[in-house]
Enzyme design. Structure first.
Site, PDB file in Angstrom:
ATOM      1  N   ASN A  10     -52.512 -49.579 -69.515  1.00 21.65           N
ATOM      2  CA  ASN A  10     -51.679 -50.579 -68.851  1.00 21.65           C
ATOM      3  C   ASN A  10     -52.180 -51.940 -69.331  1.00 21.65           C
ATOM      4  O   ASN A  10     -53.241 -52.392 -68.919  1.00 21.65           O
ATOM      5  CB  ASN A  10     -51.845 -50.431 -67.329  1.00 21.65           C
ATOM      6  CG  ASN A  10     -51.122 -51.518 -66.560  1.00 21.65           C
ATOM      7  OD1 ASN A  10     -50.364 -52.295 -67.135  1.00 21.65           O
ATOM      8  ND2 ASN A  10     -51.361 -51.576 -65.259  1.00 21.65           N
ATOM      9  N   LYS A  12     -50.961 -54.815 -68.854  1.00 20.25           N
ATOM     10  CA  LYS A  12     -50.714 -55.899 -67.878  1.00 20.25           C
ATOM     11  C   LYS A  12     -50.194 -57.146 -68.600  1.00 20.25           C
ATOM     12  O   LYS A  12     -49.479 -57.022 -69.584  1.00 20.25           O
ATOM     13  CB  LYS A  12     -51.991 -56.175 -67.063  1.00 20.25           C
ATOM     14  CG  LYS A  12     -52.522 -54.898 -66.420  1.00 20.25           C
ATOM     15  CD  LYS A  12     -53.587 -55.143 -65.389  1.00 20.25           C
ATOM     16  CE  LYS A  12     -54.068 -53.809 -64.834  1.00 20.25           C
ATOM     17  NZ  LYS A  12     -55.022 -53.945 -63.746  1.00 20.25           N
ATOM     18  N   HIS A  98     -47.396 -49.851 -58.950  1.00 19.06           N
ATOM     19  CA  HIS A  98     -48.762 -50.293 -59.244  1.00 19.06           C
ATOM     20  C   HIS A  98     -49.240 -51.215 -58.119  1.00 19.06           C
ATOM     21  O   HIS A  98     -48.456 -51.988 -57.561  1.00 19.06           O
ATOM     22  CB  HIS A  98     -48.804 -51.018 -60.592  1.00 19.06           C
ATOM     23  CG  HIS A  98     -50.202 -51.296 -61.040  1.00 19.06           C
ATOM     24  ND1 HIS A  98     -50.924 -52.366 -60.563  1.00 19.06           N
ATOM     25  CD2 HIS A  98     -51.029 -50.611 -61.869  1.00 19.06           C
ATOM     26  CE1 HIS A  98     -52.134 -52.338 -61.094  1.00 19.06           C
ATOM     27  NE2 HIS A  98     -52.232 -51.286 -61.894  1.00 19.06           N
ATOM     28  N   GLU A 100     -50.770 -53.908 -58.092  1.00 16.10           N
ATOM     29  CA  GLU A 100     -50.481 -55.345 -58.278  1.00 16.10           C
ATOM     30  C   GLU A 100     -49.038 -55.657 -57.890  1.00 16.10           C
ATOM     31  O   GLU A 100     -48.741 -56.728 -57.372  1.00 16.10           O
ATOM     32  CB  GLU A 100     -50.809 -55.754 -59.719  1.00 16.10           C
ATOM     33  CG  GLU A 100     -52.321 -55.842 -59.907  1.00 16.10           C
ATOM     34  CD  GLU A 100     -52.842 -55.500 -61.291  1.00 16.10           C
ATOM     35  OE1 GLU A 100     -52.071 -55.554 -62.267  1.00 16.10           O
ATOM     36  OE2 GLU A 100     -54.035 -55.155 -61.386  1.00 16.10           O
ATOM     37  N   GLU A 170     -55.106 -44.797 -57.784  1.00 17.35           N
ATOM     38  CA  GLU A 170     -55.865 -45.979 -58.183  1.00 17.35           C
ATOM     39  C   GLU A 170     -56.324 -46.740 -56.939  1.00 17.35           C
ATOM     40  O   GLU A 170     -55.564 -47.554 -56.394  1.00 17.35           O
ATOM     41  CB  GLU A 170     -54.990 -46.916 -59.023  1.00 17.35           C
ATOM     42  CG  GLU A 170     -54.448 -46.286 -60.285  1.00 17.35           C
ATOM     43  CD  GLU A 170     -54.037 -47.364 -61.280  1.00 17.35           C
ATOM     44  OE1 GLU A 170     -54.627 -47.404 -62.360  1.00 17.35           O
ATOM     45  OE2 GLU A 170     -53.158 -48.165 -60.961  1.00 17.35           O
ATOM     46  N   GLY A 176     -59.951 -53.350 -61.879  1.00 18.38           N
ATOM     47  CA  GLY A 176     -60.378 -54.602 -62.491  1.00 18.38           C
ATOM     48  C   GLY A 176     -61.645 -55.174 -61.884  1.00 18.38           C
ATOM     49  O   GLY A 176     -62.000 -56.320 -62.145  1.00 18.38           O
ATOM     50  N   SER A 216     -61.137 -49.219 -63.228  1.00 20.62           N
ATOM     51  CA  SER A 216     -62.365 -49.459 -64.001  1.00 20.62           C
ATOM     52  C   SER A 216     -62.835 -48.241 -64.803  1.00 20.62           C
ATOM     53  O   SER A 216     -64.042 -48.031 -64.963  1.00 20.62           O
ATOM     54  CB  SER A 216     -63.478 -49.984 -63.091  1.00 20.62           C
ATOM     55  OG  SER A 216     -63.074 -51.200 -62.483  1.00 20.62           O
TER      56      SER A 216
HETATM   57  P1  PGA Z   1     -58.605 -51.391 -64.717  1.00 22.17           P
HETATM   58  O1  PGA Z   1     -57.042 -51.331 -64.310  1.00 22.17           O
HETATM   59  O2  PGA Z   1     -58.860 -50.203 -65.612  1.00 22.17           O
HETATM   60  O3  PGA Z   1     -58.760 -52.689 -65.431  1.00 22.17           O
HETATM   61  O4  PGA Z   1     -59.386 -51.309 -63.450  1.00 22.17           O
HETATM   62  C1  PGA Z   1     -56.417 -50.112 -64.007  1.00 22.17           C
HETATM   63  C2  PGA Z   1     -54.972 -50.346 -63.609  1.00 22.17           C
HETATM   64  O5  PGA Z   1     -54.687 -51.373 -62.988  1.00 22.17           O
HETATM   65  O6  PGA Z   1     -54.092 -49.525 -63.898  1.00 22.17           O
END
Ligand code: PGA
Length: 260
Positions: A10, A12, A98, A100, A170, A176, A216
């Site tokens: 992803n 982003k 997601h 976010e 997740e 993140g 992460s």
């Molecule tokens: P990250 O993001 O691996 O940077 O923690 C995962 C995601 O948001 O799908």
């Protein structure tokens, strides 16, 4: 039934058109040795989809995903992109729900459910993202939250489309932040998700549904996560932006197939 290990990136809100194209090419080439053992895909920004699709269309290694979509085919929806346009440009799948989107853009369970339905009816694979916040985990509500998100988005899906749903668990507190759920914490939730799928659909669907972990994931922790029986791969943010780290995660997923 054996589930194929799956690793999705992803990207982003990162990368120019040129950067996206270069990253896609490096992953397509680098993932070739693992293509038979691992399903690989990535989700660039919308503005790069058309260009990156020229590469994924020719590739037998990687599939193209969008990060989001809108559940109406067309109309007065300024700034939105429908699932049919996402398919038209060359994507085979899309991320839905997601964290976010849920937390920064206020997407409700209801909207996520509409998106799942619309994307599936369009013929796309849906990567349905679920997960609890830190407060919810600390209050002991992890399963309640994940179960609510799962149930509201998924169990109305008709039998013919069920094999087009991939789940990504997740935990919001791990995205993140550099804090990964321990393999056992993740496995516990994955097993509950699989059990709930069995109760609502069929044992066979539960065994064939791919459940990814996200939050992460990196080259160092991937192998241990993938060794868990119900963790079938990963949805990767930060570590998917560099071919080296992403390819290490793909390698770990491909190798996990032999041990399960
Ligand atoms: P990250 O993001 O691996 O940077 O923690 C995962 C995601 O948001 O799908």
């Amino acid at each position: 039934m054996k589930r194929k290990p799956t690793v999705f990136g992803n990207w982003k809100l990162h990368n120019t058109l040129k950067d996206s194209e270069e990253l896609a090419r490096a992953i397509i080439d680098g993932a070739a040795p693992y293509a038979d053992r691992c399903h690989v895909g990535f989700a660039p920004v919308f503005t790069a989809l058309c260009t990156v699709a020229e590469h994924t269309r020719k590739s037998t290694t990687c599939t193209l995903l969008a990060q989001n979509g809108y559940p109406k085919p067309n109309g007065a929806f300024t700034g939105e992109v429908s699932f049919s346009l996402i398919k038209d440009v060359g994507c085979t799948g899309v991320l839905v729900g997601h964290s976010e989107r849920r937390h920064l853009f206020g997407e409700s369970d209801e909207l996520v459910g509409e998106k799942v339905e619309s994307a599936l009816q369009t013929g796309l694979t849906v990567v349905l993202c679920l997960g609890e916040t830190l407060d919810e985990r600390e209050a002991g509500h992890t399963w309640e939250v994940v179960d609510r998100q799962l149930t509201s988005a998924m169990f109305h899906v008709p039998p013919a489309l069920r094999d087009k749903v991939i789940i990504a668990y997740e935990p919001v507190w791990a995205i993140g932040t550099g804090k990964t759920a321990t393999p056992l914490q993740a496995q516990e939730v994955h097993a509950l998700i699989r059990k709930r799928i069995e109760e609502n659909w069929l044992a066979e669907s539960a065994q064939s549904t791919v459940i990814l972990y996200g939050g992460s994931v990196n080259a160092k922790n991937a192998q241990e996560l993938f060794s868990q029986p119900d963790i079938d791969g990963a949805l990767v943010g930060g570590a998917s932006l560099k071919p080296e780290s992403f390819l290490e995660i793909i390698k770990a997923a491909a190798e996990s197939a032999a041990t399960k």
